[in-house]
Scaffold this active site. Structure first.
Site, PDB file in Angstrom:
ATOM      1  N   GLY A 407       0.830  -1.205   0.000  1.00  0.00           N
ATOM      2  CA  GLY A 407       0.000   0.000   0.000  1.00  0.00           C
ATOM      3  C   GLY A 407       0.856   1.243   0.000  1.00  0.00           C
ATOM      4  N   GLY A 412       5.128   7.370   2.169  1.00  0.00           N
ATOM      5  CA  GLY A 412       5.914   6.316   1.558  1.00  0.00           C
ATOM      6  C   GLY A 412       5.054   5.171   1.082  1.00  0.00           C
ATOM      7  CG  ASP A 530      -2.466  10.269  10.393  1.00  0.00           C
ATOM      8  OD1 ASP A 530      -3.650  10.619  10.227  1.00  0.00           O
ATOM      9  OD2 ASP A 530      -1.721   9.929   9.452  1.00  0.00           O
TER      10      ASP A 530
END
Ligand code: ATP
Ligand code: MG
Length: 681
Positions: A407, A412, A530
């Protein structure tokens, strides 16, 4: 012109720019501002300039704040000291003034700045201590020191610098100026419990030997020494004994026979592990056969036929702990790096077949030479390349297939790595846009270093473990444990039936525990920033593992999509966070959004929905309870006549309070969830 005299009670936020600039000049040097920042107490007095950190008046700033200022100050034309003055000067009930500033500067023994402030408020310079580094030193410099310096400068001006150096400096400064300016983040102080030493769960163990020295010794071709020079120098110093220096001609001659005997050789371009050669052929080392000079081999640019695929992996010498004389062997990895021709592509395994000893793959690295203070192992980029099928960007389906891509996020791409350890690993290859300008003081590098040194300490069964890193290739890589079940986000979207409501409760409590751990495990809380379903991975038993807890969030020039932004993801962002107010409570808010996702299986953002973000949508649809949007396809949400969705909804609403003070801390959320889950028994 004489400086005006200021009232010691003048608040520092009102200082003219010329003064803050001068303070910046004095305190940015050697990061002296940090010494000041470290001793600023939370509360100041309106009646005295004395300001001491005490048990009932703790330091105002923690390491997270230091990092924020450091990052903001690393922008061009920014000064950490000026940012600190602006932040400190505009926060707190009683505002910092010049008298307090002077008091703290003296306390921190920052005498140059203390003298300057004393002069501003018309006070004598503070007395120096009798001993220690801050004591006064008498010098014999000529009376007109400045004139003396001017003369030196004039002499320096006469020197002709080589064109190449001038161009380099110009290039660097052009690139620096091109970087985007960033606003100064607002720092918010948050209260946290100090639960140091809590009992948390065991880490994943990875079996990889740590190299004795930072691996990235010399990678930059600008500074790459000629190998023959290295040898000559060593000879002069008589540092390399004939026993330690490999007999290259013998090795080259014997390659065929070794290659024949080696199960893992797969092609003509076989590259033996050097350790293997050493083990197999002690006689070779003692042989008197003629030795072709290495420098000749390397400088032979037409030497493809001789060298291709046949140059042994000399780097192994440096990594092999058995060779105690490693300190007297030059860095032989230079051989591989320097010679394009020498770089074969076949990977072989070293004698214990455990770790792949990087083949002669070239790892040209523009990255700075980092020395990291961590227990984590360093992986060579070539090893990672091999383990991920050259970072194959075909999606991973099965281990038999070529694809290794797992993914991609904002920072990145992630790849499955095999053969590096007993278990599979996940490698995040960080995007570096302008890699040529990456240097040790660069924000990305500092952040990478920080992450690696800092995050290895965090171990919890519901956190994705960071297991290693790489910084000797074209970009930085982080190596994590591989979590096979996919992200919560994908499963809720593609296969929600896989997660019945009881399972979802388990996921919520595991995730909450991981966040609470980050907030409280050490005295300095780490704010995840996050939290989102895309960062919650599920293992084979659908246990949650929270990822990216500290992953590089401040990379400049990131290309982001609507879902991901460098400072977190908008559907999950608390209102105050959007204003730059960062505290642990922003994680509570984001967790509230995840709770709503778990209850509804709805996407956090849906541009076709009225109420694009999930919270707005939920508040529109649900007045009293979650019923209108509850996912009932995955079960009744009831047990013993208890409506668990109702309980979760109430908790979610608390987490989603606009006012952060009304939101619970994550430890309280964990307690509440535990009470809810107990009702299932
Ligand atoms: P962000 O960059 O904002 O974190 P993201 O979480 O979607 O966004 P990444 O963290 O880079 O992006 O992860 C990309 C994808 O790689 C994830 O969605 C997940 O599918 C996969 N992935 C990441 N880490 C692992 C891991 N440790 N094990 C298995 N798959 C992983
Ligand atoms: Mg992620």
């Amino acid at each position: 012109m004489a400086e005006p005299v200021y009232d010691p009670k003048l608040e520092i936020r009102k200082l003219p720019p010329s003064v803050t600039r001068e303070l910046g000049r004095l305190l940015d040097f050697a990061d002296y501002w940090k010494d000041l920042m470290a001793i600023i107490p939370k509360q100041l007095s309106s009646t005295t300039f004395v300001a001491d950190v005490k048990p009932d008046n703790l330091p105002k700033y923690n390491s997270e704040h230091f990092k924020i200022i450091e990052q903001a100050g690393s922008e061009p034309n920014k000064s950490c000291t000026e940012i600190l003055i602006q932040e400190w000067g505009t926060s707190g009930k009683i505002r910092a003034n010049l008298g307090i500033l002077r008091y703290l500067l003296v306390k921190a023994e920052l005498f140059q700045a203390a003298d300057y402030v004393s002069k501003l408020i018309n006070q004598p310079p503070p007395p120096r201590p009798v001993n220690g580094p801050a004591r006064a030193i008498t010098t014999n410099l000529p009376g007109r020191v400045d004139r003396h310096l001017e003369e030196i400068e004039r002499d320096l001006d006469k020197i002709n610098y080589p064109e190449i150096a001038i161009n380099k400096i110009r290039k660097k400064s052009d690139e620096t100026v091109a970087l985007p300016a960033q606003g100064i983040p607002k720092i918010v102080i948050s209260e946290v419990d100090n639960n140091e030493g809590r009992d948390f769960n065991a880490p994943v163990v990875i079996q990889k030997e740590k190299p004795k020295e930072p691996v990235n010794h010399v990678q930059n071709s600008d500074v790459m020494p000629n190998f023959s020079v290295l040898l000559q120098e060593s000879e002069v110093k008589n540092e390399i004994s004939s026993v330690n220096l490999p007999n290259i001609s013998e090795i080259l001659n014997s390659l065929d026979s070794i290659s024949d005997n080696n199960d893992q050789s797969t092609s003509n371009s076989f590259t033996p592990a050097f350790s293997q050669i050493l083990n197999n052929s002690s006689s070779l080392i003692e042989s008197n056969a003629p030795i072709p000079p290495l420098s000749q081999l390397l400088s032979d640019q037409t030497g493809d036929s001789i060298l291709e695929g046949s140059l042994p992996d000399l780097d192994v010498l440096n990594l092999n702990e058995n060779i105690s004389s490693s300190n007297i062997i030059p860095n032989l990895s230079l051989l591989n790096t320097q010679s394009d021709q020498a770089s074969g592509s076949v990977q072989i395994y070293d004698s214990d077949s455990k770790n792949s000893s990087g083949s002669s793959n070239k790892c040209p690295s523009p990255l700075p030479n980092l020395s990291l203070n961590t227990e984590l192992p360093h992986f060579r980029y070539c090893e990672l390349e091999h383990a991920t099928n050259n970072f194959s960007d075909t999606p991973f389906k099965s281990i038999e297939d070529e694809g290794r891509f797992l993914g991609k996020g904002a920072f990145g791409s992630v790849f499955l790595a095999t053969g590096l350890a007993h278990e599979f690993l996940a490698v995040k290859k960080i995007f570096l846009e302008n890699v040529e300008v990456v240097n040790e003081d660069d924000q990305v590098t500092k952040q990478f270093k920080n992450e690696v040194e800092f995050l290895s300490k965090y171990k919890h069964k519901n956190l994705v473990s960071l297991l290693g890193y790489s910084c000797d290739g074209p970009t930085y890589c982080l190596v994590y444990e591989y979590v096979p079940g996919g992200t919560l986000c994908d499963i809720l979207k593609e296969n929600p039936q896989k997660l019945p409501w009881q399972q979802r409760l388990k996921i919520s409590i595991g995730t909450a525990e991981a966040i609470a751990y980050l907030h409280t495990a050490f005295s300095t809380p780490i704010i995840h920033r996050d939290i989102k379903s895309a960062n919650i991975l599920l293992d084979g038993d659908n246990n949650p593992k929270l990822g990216d807890f500290g992953i590089i969030k401040l990379l400049p020039n990131q290309k982001t999509d609507t879902y991901t932004a460098p400072f977190g993801t908008s559907a999950y962002m608390s209102p105050e966070c959007l204003r730059g107010d960062i505290s642990i409570k922003l994680d509570t808010y984001s967790f509230g959004v995840v709770l709503v996702e778990l209850m509804t299986s709805l996407p956090p953002i849906d541009t076709k929905r009225q109420g694009i973000d999930l919270v707005t949508y939920m508040l529109d649809k649900c007045e009293e309870d979650i019923e209108p949007i509850l996912d009932r396809t995955i079960g009744s949400w009831e047990h013993d006549n208890i409506n668990f969705a109702e309980k979760l909804f109430k908790l979610a609403l608390k987490c989603l309070e606009d006012n952060k003070k009304k939101r619970p801390e994550m430890v309280q959320v964990v307690d509440e969830l535990r009470q809810i889950v107990q009702l299932l028994d």
